[in-house]
Enzyme design. Sequence first.
Site, mmCIF file in Angstrom:
data_model
loop_
_atom_site.group_PDB
_atom_site.id
_atom_site.type_symbol
_atom_site.label_atom_id
_atom_site.label_comp_id
_atom_site.label_asym_id
_atom_site.label_seq_id
_atom_site.Cartn_x
_atom_site.Cartn_y
_atom_site.Cartn_z
ATOM 1 N N ASN A 8 -3.880 -3.518 -4.015
ATOM 2 C CA ASN A 8 -4.851 -2.537 -3.552
ATOM 3 C C ASN A 8 -4.249 -1.169 -3.862
ATOM 4 O OD1 ASN A 8 -6.456 -0.712 -2.217
ATOM 5 N ND2 ASN A 8 -6.416 -1.772 -0.258
ATOM 6 N N LYS A 10 -5.025 1.705 -3.176
ATOM 7 C CA LYS A 10 -5.092 2.688 -2.087
ATOM 8 C C LYS A 10 -4.004 2.463 -1.045
ATOM 9 C CE LYS A 10 -10.006 3.597 -2.515
ATOM 10 N NZ LYS A 10 -11.314 3.537 -1.859
ATOM 11 N N CYS A 11 -3.304 1.333 -1.117
ATOM 12 C CA CYS A 11 -2.286 0.970 -0.136
ATOM 13 C C CYS A 11 -0.901 1.422 -0.618
ATOM 14 C CB CYS A 11 -2.316 -0.544 0.080
ATOM 15 S SG CYS A 11 -0.949 -1.163 1.075
ATOM 16 N N SER A 12 -0.200 2.174 0.210
ATOM 17 C CA SER A 12 1.123 2.680 -0.183
ATOM 18 C C SER A 12 2.120 1.553 -0.404
ATOM 19 C CB SER A 12 1.650 3.677 0.852
ATOM 20 O OG SER A 12 1.834 3.041 2.095
ATOM 21 N N ARG A 15 1.336 -0.020 -3.772
ATOM 22 C CA ARG A 15 1.805 0.851 -4.871
ATOM 23 C C ARG A 15 3.321 0.798 -4.992
ATOM 24 N NH1 ARG A 15 -1.759 4.451 -2.380
ATOM 25 N NH2 ARG A 15 0.006 5.739 -1.713
#
Length: 116
Positions: A8, A10-12, A15
């Site tokens: 995802n 958008k997920c830190s 990433r």
Amino acid sequence: MEIIIYHNPKCSKSRATLALLEKNNIQPTIELYLQNPLSLEQLKELVKKLGISSAREMMRIKDELYTSLALDNPELNEDELLETIVKNPVLLERPIVVNGERACIGRPPENVLSIL
């Protein structure tokens, strides 16, 4: 061997896990599971590869949706939990990295190093 990350962007943590893989010269296949939800069979395979006893162990149990759907109900069986993830992929913990027959949840990201 192909390494897959259920990611995802958008997920830190997701990433950071992807960056960790790339830092280790691994270019994983990136599966955007929110856009392309996993099937019931794929989720059952993930449970096996993760070596977990319940689908709840790969669910975002602190998510408001988990609570609103009353997924903590002990009467729910594994197929019901997995079907709920199929219908609501946001409930799947992220990221999950798969290497062959082994998988790991990247929380913290360094966890995935154990399956590489």
